[in-house]
Design a protein around this motif. Structure first.
Motif, mmCIF file in Angstrom:
data_model
loop_
_atom_site.group_PDB
_atom_site.id
_atom_site.type_symbol
_atom_site.label_atom_id
_atom_site.label_comp_id
_atom_site.label_asym_id
_atom_site.label_seq_id
_atom_site.Cartn_x
_atom_site.Cartn_y
_atom_site.Cartn_z
ATOM 1 N N MET A 167 0.834 -1.205 0.000
ATOM 2 C CA MET A 167 0.000 0.000 0.000
ATOM 3 C C MET A 167 0.870 1.256 0.000
ATOM 4 O O MET A 167 1.689 1.451 0.908
ATOM 5 N N LEU A 168 0.668 2.089 -1.017
ATOM 6 C CA LEU A 168 1.360 3.388 -1.084
ATOM 7 C C LEU A 168 0.424 4.459 -0.536
ATOM 8 O O LEU A 168 -0.646 4.715 -1.102
ATOM 9 N N VAL A 227 -0.772 -7.515 -5.517
ATOM 10 C CA VAL A 227 -1.545 -6.313 -5.867
ATOM 11 C C VAL A 227 -0.864 -5.077 -5.269
ATOM 12 O O VAL A 227 -0.319 -5.143 -4.161
ATOM 13 N N VAL A 228 -0.913 -3.953 -6.020
ATOM 14 C CA VAL A 228 -0.398 -2.684 -5.507
ATOM 15 C C VAL A 228 -1.560 -1.693 -5.382
ATOM 16 O O VAL A 228 -2.227 -1.375 -6.375
ATOM 17 N N PHE A 229 -1.791 -1.244 -4.149
ATOM 18 C CA PHE A 229 -2.775 -0.185 -3.903
ATOM 19 C C PHE A 229 -2.022 1.136 -3.753
ATOM 20 O O PHE A 229 -1.007 1.192 -3.049
ATOM 21 N N ALA A 230 -2.548 2.184 -4.375
ATOM 22 C CA ALA A 230 -1.960 3.510 -4.173
ATOM 23 C C ALA A 230 -3.097 4.478 -3.833
ATOM 24 O O ALA A 230 -4.169 4.393 -4.429
ATOM 25 N N ASN A 231 -2.866 5.369 -2.901
ATOM 26 C CA ASN A 231 -3.894 6.337 -2.505
ATOM 27 C C ASN A 231 -4.182 7.357 -3.598
ATOM 28 O O ASN A 231 -5.183 8.073 -3.516
ATOM 29 N N ASN A 232 -3.277 7.506 -4.580
ATOM 30 C CA ASN A 232 -3.594 8.391 -5.715
ATOM 31 C C ASN A 232 -2.867 7.902 -6.977
ATOM 32 O O ASN A 232 -2.027 6.994 -6.924
ATOM 33 N N ASP A 233 -3.222 8.514 -8.084
ATOM 34 C CA ASP A 233 -2.671 8.081 -9.371
ATOM 35 C C ASP A 233 -1.186 8.396 -9.514
ATOM 36 O O ASP A 233 -0.440 7.616 -10.122
ATOM 37 N N ASP A 234 -0.763 9.532 -9.009
ATOM 38 C CA ASP A 234 0.660 9.867 -9.141
ATOM 39 C C ASP A 234 1.518 8.753 -8.548
ATOM 40 O O ASP A 234 2.512 8.329 -9.143
ATOM 41 N N MET A 235 1.122 8.257 -7.375
ATOM 42 C CA MET A 235 1.897 7.176 -6.747
ATOM 43 C C MET A 235 1.724 5.861 -7.509
ATOM 44 O O MET A 235 2.672 5.087 -7.643
#
Ligand code: BGC
Ligand code: CA
Length: 340
Positions: A167-168, A227-235
């Protein structure tokens, strides 16, 4: 010659009367953005600036991720006699200071994108908030992943029936980051999927920072991340860069990555098959709602008269009319074209 001069004089007169009229009716509004160097906020800022053309005189300041600097900018706005303020806070927990300043001069305060605590908001009748319910975006991200996981049994690389993820996280002082982290995983488990967190860390909404983090995780958890979760698209895009460098997205090597915002570069990545999905964080509507609210308040109109019509287009105001919520929308390869 004489004629040209008199035409010129007439023109100048007309022009100055015109300018005078604008100056008389266009209120001055002070705007702060927590930092200009944020992809999503730059779209919100553009919308505000465009919406203000011919209506208001804006002073838009870059707070450069520095709350004391932002406090000074607000002081300056108040000295300059701004009729309302639209503030994207650096540190939402420091809102009391700004409320104190605005209340002293009875200037309306529209906060946006970085949500302060409700208890703080209640301290000033003329404090408003425009934003989106971060829980919603987290849930949508989680649903995109759950859906993918169920349709693609091969996504469970080690065949243990558990989804191993990283998680980012965005700026931890921002409720958007907190809720997206929490609710994305809640939605996955609510869909009956077992999860195991391999790693999570903040990359401050930032693409290069996320790329660095992801590269380190790919080494530390080689072959284990599913799986990679990111709190926003930039990340999410930063993570994708690291994945590409590690040989992903070719020769059948794939990694599902999800983000939030639906920024133009993210929609490109979705189209090209790098990004599994994102959630539209509607910069246009948020920017428009922020400006329209700050503008009406600057003209001395009550918020209720402006928030209500906005709600038709944007979101529902709360019963007291202090909040404007702009809805999120799930975006995958099935519907992304509508958002390009
Ligand atoms: C956006 C992020 C952005 C942040 C700024 C969030 O709502 O999703 O991309 O960096 O706001 O506060
Ligand atoms: Ca697994």
């Amino acid at each position: 010659m004489k004629r040209t001069v008199s035409i010129l004089v007439a023109l100048v007169l007309v022009l100055s009367v015109g300018v005078g009229m604008v100056a008389q009716t266009a209120p001055k509004i002070g705007v702060c953005i927590y930092k200009f160097d944020d992809t999503f906020m730059s779209y919100v800022r553009n919308t505000i600036e465009t919406a203000a053309k011919g209506k208001a005189i804006l002073s838009v300041q870059d707070s450069m991720y520095d709350q004391p600097r932002q406090n000074d900018q607000v002081d300056q706005f108040l000295v300059e006699g701004m009729k309302s303020l639209a503030i994207n806070m650096v540190d939402p927990s420091a809102v009391s200071v700004l409320i104190g300043k605005a209340a002293k001069k009875k200037v309306p305060l529209v906060l946006f994108n970085r949500e302060p605590a409700a208890a703080d908001m209640a301290k000033y009748a003329m404090a408003y908030y425009v934003g989106a319910k971060a829980q919603e975006s987290g849930t949508m991200e989680g649903e995109i992943v759950a859906d993918y996981w169920k349709k693609n049994p091969s996504a469970d690389l080690n065949k243990d029936g558990v989804l191993q993820y990283v998680m980012l996280i965005g700026d931890p002082s921002n409720t958007d980051a907190k809720y997206r982290t929490e609710f994305s995983i809640k939605a996955v488990t609510a869909a009956g999927i077992k999860v195991q967190k391999l790693a999570e860390d903040t990359a401050m909404w930032d693409r290069p920072k996320a790329q660095e983090k992801m590269a380190a995780w790919l080494t530390a958890y080689a072959g284990k991340i599913e799986v990679v979760f990111a709190n926003n698209d930039d990340m999410a895009l930063g993570a994708i860069e690291a994945l590409k460098a590690a040989g992903y997205f070719k020769d059948g090597k794939y990694m599902p990555v999800v983000g939030v915002d639906a920024t133009p570069p993210a929609l490109d990545a979705l189209e090209q098959g790098y990004l599994l999905g994102t959630v539209l964080n509607d910069a246009k509507r948020q920017g428009l709602a922020t400006f329209e609210l700050a503008y009406s308040l600057a003209l001395g109109k009550p918020a209720s008269t402006t928030v209500a019509p906005l709600a038709n287009a944007d979101g529902k105001p709360d019963p007291k009319g202090k909040y404007v919520w702009v809805p999120y929308v799930k975006v995958t390869k099935d519907n992304y074209k509508a958002f390009k």
